[in-house]
Design an enzyme around this catalytic site. Structure first.
Site, mmCIF file in Angstrom:
data_model
loop_
_atom_site.group_PDB
_atom_site.id
_atom_site.type_symbol
_atom_site.label_atom_id
_atom_site.label_comp_id
_atom_site.label_asym_id
_atom_site.label_seq_id
_atom_site.Cartn_x
_atom_site.Cartn_y
_atom_site.Cartn_z
ATOM 1 N N LYS A 119 -8.988 -9.513 -51.995
ATOM 2 C CA LYS A 119 -7.392 -9.843 -52.287
ATOM 3 C C LYS A 119 -6.618 -10.448 -51.241
ATOM 4 O O LYS A 119 -5.755 -11.214 -51.635
ATOM 5 C CB LYS A 119 -6.786 -8.250 -52.543
ATOM 6 C CG LYS A 119 -7.207 -7.612 -53.668
ATOM 7 C CD LYS A 119 -7.084 -6.182 -53.780
ATOM 8 C CE LYS A 119 -7.956 -5.430 -54.539
ATOM 9 N NZ LYS A 119 -7.744 -3.877 -54.342
ATOM 10 N N HIS A 144 -22.367 3.198 -55.017
ATOM 11 C CA HIS A 144 -20.962 2.415 -53.847
ATOM 12 C C HIS A 144 -21.112 2.820 -52.447
ATOM 13 O O HIS A 144 -20.330 2.077 -52.002
ATOM 14 C CB HIS A 144 -19.603 2.931 -54.590
ATOM 15 C CG HIS A 144 -19.278 2.383 -56.194
ATOM 16 N ND1 HIS A 144 -18.464 1.615 -56.216
ATOM 17 C CD2 HIS A 144 -19.478 3.194 -57.031
ATOM 18 C CE1 HIS A 144 -18.447 1.437 -57.415
ATOM 19 N NE2 HIS A 144 -18.993 2.424 -57.982
ATOM 20 N N THR A 169 -13.225 -4.413 -51.390
ATOM 21 C CA THR A 169 -12.318 -5.275 -52.386
ATOM 22 C C THR A 169 -11.031 -5.943 -52.016
ATOM 23 O O THR A 169 -10.633 -6.967 -52.388
ATOM 24 C CB THR A 169 -12.248 -4.599 -53.640
ATOM 25 O OG1 THR A 169 -11.683 -3.407 -53.533
ATOM 26 C CG2 THR A 169 -13.465 -4.501 -54.573
ATOM 27 N N LYS A 216 -14.457 2.960 -41.579
ATOM 28 C CA LYS A 216 -13.725 1.711 -41.565
ATOM 29 C C LYS A 216 -12.914 1.202 -40.262
ATOM 30 O O LYS A 216 -12.469 0.279 -40.415
ATOM 31 C CB LYS A 216 -12.511 2.064 -42.659
ATOM 32 C CG LYS A 216 -13.267 2.378 -44.120
ATOM 33 C CD LYS A 216 -12.314 2.481 -45.193
ATOM 34 C CE LYS A 216 -12.739 3.027 -46.596
ATOM 35 N NZ LYS A 216 -13.126 1.954 -47.273
ATOM 36 N N LYS A 231 -6.181 0.632 -46.206
ATOM 37 C CA LYS A 231 -7.046 1.216 -46.877
ATOM 38 C C LYS A 231 -7.210 2.461 -46.462
ATOM 39 O O LYS A 231 -6.419 3.093 -45.476
ATOM 40 C CB LYS A 231 -8.524 0.199 -46.466
ATOM 41 C CG LYS A 231 -8.776 0.232 -45.202
ATOM 42 C CD LYS A 231 -10.121 -0.727 -44.800
ATOM 43 C CE LYS A 231 -9.758 -2.047 -44.842
ATOM 44 N NZ LYS A 231 -10.755 -2.757 -45.570
ATOM 45 N N ARG A 232 -8.250 3.057 -47.248
ATOM 46 C CA ARG A 232 -8.243 4.765 -46.785
ATOM 47 C C ARG A 232 -8.486 4.798 -45.459
ATOM 48 O O ARG A 232 -9.371 3.827 -44.819
ATOM 49 C CB ARG A 232 -9.184 5.392 -47.739
ATOM 50 C CG ARG A 232 -8.903 5.605 -49.143
ATOM 51 C CD ARG A 232 -7.673 6.535 -49.338
ATOM 52 N NE ARG A 232 -8.103 7.993 -48.955
ATOM 53 C CZ ARG A 232 -8.190 8.917 -49.660
ATOM 54 N NH1 ARG A 232 -7.977 8.603 -51.015
ATOM 55 N NH2 ARG A 232 -8.667 10.083 -49.404
HETATM 56 C C1 T68 Z 1 -15.703 2.396 -52.497
HETATM 57 N N1 T68 Z 1 -15.985 3.529 -52.752
HETATM 58 C C2 T68 Z 1 -16.504 1.875 -51.446
HETATM 59 N N2 T68 Z 1 -15.451 5.876 -53.203
HETATM 60 O O1 T68 Z 1 -16.541 2.373 -50.366
HETATM 61 C C3 T68 Z 1 -16.188 0.181 -51.221
HETATM 62 N N3 T68 Z 1 -16.130 8.350 -53.186
HETATM 63 O O2 T68 Z 1 -17.179 -0.417 -50.212
HETATM 64 C C4 T68 Z 1 -16.281 -0.446 -52.607
HETATM 65 O O3 T68 Z 1 -15.741 -1.853 -52.306
HETATM 66 C C5 T68 Z 1 -15.614 0.187 -53.492
HETATM 67 O O4 T68 Z 1 -16.138 1.602 -53.842
HETATM 68 C C6 T68 Z 1 -15.895 -0.341 -54.993
HETATM 69 O O5 T68 Z 1 -17.201 -0.736 -55.221
HETATM 70 C C7 T68 Z 1 -15.026 4.439 -53.023
HETATM 71 O O6 T68 Z 1 -13.966 4.175 -53.053
HETATM 72 C C8 T68 Z 1 -14.446 6.536 -53.493
HETATM 73 O O7 T68 Z 1 -13.227 6.589 -53.533
HETATM 74 C C9 T68 Z 1 -15.099 8.120 -53.833
HETATM 75 C C10 T68 Z 1 -14.217 8.890 -54.687
HETATM 76 C C11 T68 Z 1 -15.101 10.287 -54.841
HETATM 77 C C12 T68 Z 1 -16.149 10.563 -54.019
HETATM 78 C C13 T68 Z 1 -16.784 9.648 -53.361
#
Ligand code: T68
Length: 834
Positions: free
Chosen positions: A683, A375, A679, A574, A568-569
């Site tokens: 939405k 990811h 994602t 970001k 978003k986070r």
């Molecule tokens: C997200 N990753 C990507 N990671 O940032 C995003 N990481 O671009 C993508 O659309 C999404 O994955 C789905 O594919 C994350 O959300 C984490 O949350 C995470 C959690 C623990 C450790 C590392």
């Protein structure tokens, strides 16, 4: 024939009394009142909204569980290959509304509740989000579950049953404060399976011995045992009988008797301490997204969950009495990021140490079984575990990792005899101090397919991070499956009026099962009445969000203003900092305007939401700045309605369902090349919002689908990022003049003590501007001017909105699920027509 094994008279008695599902309003009311009176011990005199929620949830749960039982029987009978989706995170959000819609009885429930004196919306709002995830990765897992059930794939999710999900965020004096999210009390959606337990081993040591045939064998001995207990959550598909299972493991001290002995021996405290230590494993979700910290407890969580899940999968496989060689024909395991990569090692261990298979035979089975989804390319997010830590916690696994690595490096050496460097580059073990296990490399080597989550991201994996592996395995090992979202939750549930309007135009709700049918909407783009209805729905959704903002922040926002959203986070990559600097720039511009000039300004509400990881100082500083800017701007009489800044606290799935339908424009503005996919971009567009974004992640494919006319792109391209960073590093950096003006305002203490924000400004001015905020600033603010301009042409804007929605079919999670099924899992949907 399983049925024939039960004597006929018994069968008759069972069938006669077998549970039945409610099918209409009256039957729903019957079940609801029965649950309120008997399960909850309430009555019409003391049934509050929470009890009405619990009763409704229990009535729907009965239905789900009847279908869940039938689905499991059907899947066992048909004995097809199953999908197992291993994810440390499942960001499910609320369940009741989704269950009502998927089962197709929301109207019955609405009427039934109303007969008993309740409003369905108020009842739905009683539910606590199931927030077992951080962000996109966890939500993707939840969308997978919905889609796999809807498409009738025999699929199980496996995760951890955290006692505390992602923390709740409060904002106090502009700062983020974390509050624990204890969510399990009265959760009606889970079924404890106390009879389904697995003993999980940690620590201890490895003994070498000769087995009966004289072969050298290994056994992992002593150590500490923790028990895993299964909790099952039913996952209903939309408009189908299939109800799949999500199995979450909870940890417990291994055996009551042991504690009891200690207790008798007067060691009460230490017995309790053992128990607490065991229960700590599933106590809390790690709150970092895109960051790895290398904590021992996290590794314990990972192994605990992988070992319990594999034990369960193998137990099910063994019931079919098949030969081990058929395992990959019955089982596909998908690794959601590297968090479950230990499952690769655990399966190899079971096959060679417990089942007595030869290494090569076992390894073939392992690699055919697993697929790995990456990811992110961010280096700080790539998992590495220290060798000493692993040696201590999982001594046998570390040996096996070394063996996997040795065989792998031997094969690489044979193929590239003249390339000495490649060995150290691709080794699972990084030769640092301490040595580290590179989990991504383990995941690649141990699976048959590796995929990224959007085209650009998958290309970057092949050309940068995993380049050597492409050379070794060839390009076919690596593939792309662009992410998607479930239209059930993110259109039908979040935006029921828009969904109804679309259904009216298209003649049915079939688009919820085949999102490409949305393309028929394009025929109505020029239909005046339709446009008007479209606009009315957007306005109502904005009013709904405005009410939420009023209730939670006290601020009034003008629903005619342009709603500009970034939720978003919070993460530097970001670039919420870019957004808030842009807001300050807008504020300064308005302040400098004459009354005449102000008349031409398009009013805006800048809406932010998102959590910062508790230890991520810079992200917390960004939240602080947003809130300080809001304090100043929102009270400034020079600005009035022209600009409002809102920070929505505790952004989560249920808030996203209110926010997404209410945006005019949303921001997906990561530094090019850093966002895997994103994602929420999907939405927002699916709900008729336009987006401003960089050429990053799935923004690129969204542009391809909806056309460049309907998206506001800006900023440097991924291919130029490295070069720019390089130049900054060598001192070739000039702060953008507009950004300089913004920084000067901050340094004039316009938003409180400048010292509070100096880390943020100086990361750009003095420390190389790693995320290219300054490089992209001018292009960003000019593009926002184009947004203002476009928004003033209401008809054009509506046309863009409708056209974009019509072209979003590609981003359905159902397309994603089918692609994984075809190109990675080799699994067929189950026939449910009988
Ligand atoms: C997200 N990753 C990507 N990671 O940032 C995003 N990481 O671009 C993508 O659309 C999404 O994955 C789905 O594919 C994350 O959300 C984490 O949350 C995470 C959690 C623990 C450790 C590392």
């Amino acid at each position: 024939n399983v049925e024939a094994s039960i004597p006929e008279e018994l069968r008759e008695a069972w069938k006669k009394h077998s549970a039945t599902e409610f099918k209409n309003k009256d039957e729903f009311e019957r079940d609801l009142v029965r649950h309120i009176e008997t399960t909850l011990a309430r009555s019409m005199y003391n049934c509050d909204e929470l009890a009405a929620y619990s009763g409704t949830a229990l009535a729907f749960r009965d239905r789900l569980i009847i279908e869940w039982n039938k689905t499991q029987q059907r899947q066992t009978f048909k004995d097809q290959k199953r999908i197992y989706y291993l994810s440390l995170e499942f960001l499910m959000g609320r369940t009741l509304d989704n269950a009502m819609l998927n089962v197709g009885l929301k109207d019955a429930a609405r009427d039934g509740l109303s007969d008993l004196g309740f409003q369905i919306e108020d009842v739905i709002n009683q539910e606590h989000d199931a927030a077992l995830g951080n962000g996109g990765l966890g939500r993707l897992a939840a969308c997978f579950l919905d889609s796999m059930a809807t498409l009738n794939y025999p699929a199980w999710g496996y995760g951890l049953r955290y006692r505390y999900g992602i923390f709740k965020q409060e904002i106090v004096n502009g700062y983020q404060v974390e509050v624990p999210d204890y969510w399990l009390d009265n959760n009606p959606w889970e079924f404890p399976r106390h009879e389904i337990t697995v003993d999980i081993q940690f620590y201890g040591n490895v003994k070498k011995y000769q087995d009966e045939s004289g072969k050298i064998a290994h056994s992992w001995e002593d150590g500490e045992i923790v028990q895993a207990i299964a909790y099952d959550v039913p996952i209903p598909g939309y408009g189908t009988k299939t109800t799949n299972n999500l199995r979450l493991w909870s940890s417990k001290a291994s055996s009551g008797e042991f504690d009891f002995q200690k207790f008798n021996a007067g060691e009460y405290e230490s017995a309790v301490a053992d128990q607490q230590r065991a229960e700590t494993i599933s106590a809390v979700l790690y709150p970092n997204d895109n960051l790895e910290q290398g904590k021992e407890l996290r590794l314990k969580q990972q192994y605990f969950w992988c070992a319990a899940s594999l034990f369960d999968i193998i137990r099910r496989f063994k019931k079919t009495k098949r030969a081990w060689g058929e395992f990959p024909d019955q089982v596909a395991i998908q690794l959601n990021d590297t968090h479950p990569a230990l499952a690769i090692v655990e399966l190899q261990r079971i096959l060679i140490d417990k089942e007595g298979l030869e290494w090569d035979e076992a390894w073939t089975i392992v690699t055919k079984t697993f697929g790995y989804t990456n990811h992110t390319v961010l280096p700080e997010a790539l998992e590495k575990w220290s060798v000493p830590l692993m040696q201590n916690l999982l001594p046998r696994h570390l040996q096996i990792i070394y063996d996997i690595n040795m065989f792998f490096l031997q094969s690489v050496e044979k193929r590239f005899p003249n390339d000495r460097d490649i060995l150290s580059r691709v080794s699972i073990i990084e030769e640092s101090h301490p040595k580290m296990v590179r989990m991504a490399y383990l995941a690649i080597i141990g699976s048959h397919k590796v995929n990224g989550v959007a085209e650009l991201h998958s290309d970057l994996l092949k050309t940068t991070l995993f380049k050597d592996f492409v050379k070794i395995y060839g390009p076919d090992r690596f593939t792309n499956v662009t992410n998607g979202i479930t239209p059930r939750r993110w259109l039908h549930q979040a935006n029921p009026r828009l969904s109804a309007l679309i259904a009216e135009k298209l003649g049915s709700y079939d688009f919820l099962r085949d999102l490409t049918l949305l393309d028929k909407l394009e025929a109505f783009v020029d239909d005046k009445a339709f446009r008007e209805e479209w606009a009315v729905i957007k306005r109502e959704n904005k009013l709904r969000l405005a009410r939420h903002i009023k209730a939670t922040t006290g601020y009034d926002v003008n629903p005619n203003a342009l709603f500009d959203v970034q939720v978003k986070r919070i993460h530097e990559y970001k670039r919420q900092q870019l957004n808030i600097f842009g807001v300050i720039h807008r504020y300064l511009s308005i302040k400098a305007m004459s009354a005449e000039e102000k008349k031409k300004v398009v009013p805006r509400v800048s809406i932010f939401g998102g959590k910062a990881a508790p230890g991520y100082w810079m992200a917390k500083t960004i939240i602080h700045l947003i809130n300080k800017v809001a304090d100043v701007v929102n009270k400034d009489p020079d600005v009035g309605d022209l600009l409002k800044v809102i920070f929505i606290a505790d952004y989560n799935v249920s808030k996203a369902e209110i926010i997404c339908p209410a945006s005019d424009i949303s921001e997906h503005i990561s530094t090019a090349g850093t966002e895997g996919s994103g994602t929420s971009n999907m939405k927002f567009v699916l709900n008729g919002g336009l987006i401003i974004g960089t050429c990053d992640g799935a923004n690129i494919e969204i542009t391809r689908e909806i056309s460049e006319q309907n998206i506001f792109l800006f900023g440097n391209l991924a291919e130029d990022v490295e070069e720019l960073r390089h130049r900054h590093f060598y001192g070739d950096f000039k702060l953008d003049p507009h950004l300089e003006r913004v920084f000067n305002a901050i340094k004039d203490n316009m938003f409180g003590d400048k010292a509070d924000f100096s880390a943020l400004t100086s990361s750009i001015e003095d420390h190389g501007d790693y995320y290219l905020v300054s490089d992209d600033f001018n292009s960003y603010i000019t593009t926002h001017e184009m947004v203002d301009e476009a928004f003033q042409n209401k008809e054009e804007w509506l046309a863009k909105s409708i056209t974009s929605v019509a072209r979003m079919g590609f981003f359905s999670m159902d397309r994603v699920t089918n692609e994984y099924a075809d190109s990675i899992w080799n699994v067929e949907p189950l026939d449910v027509t009988d």
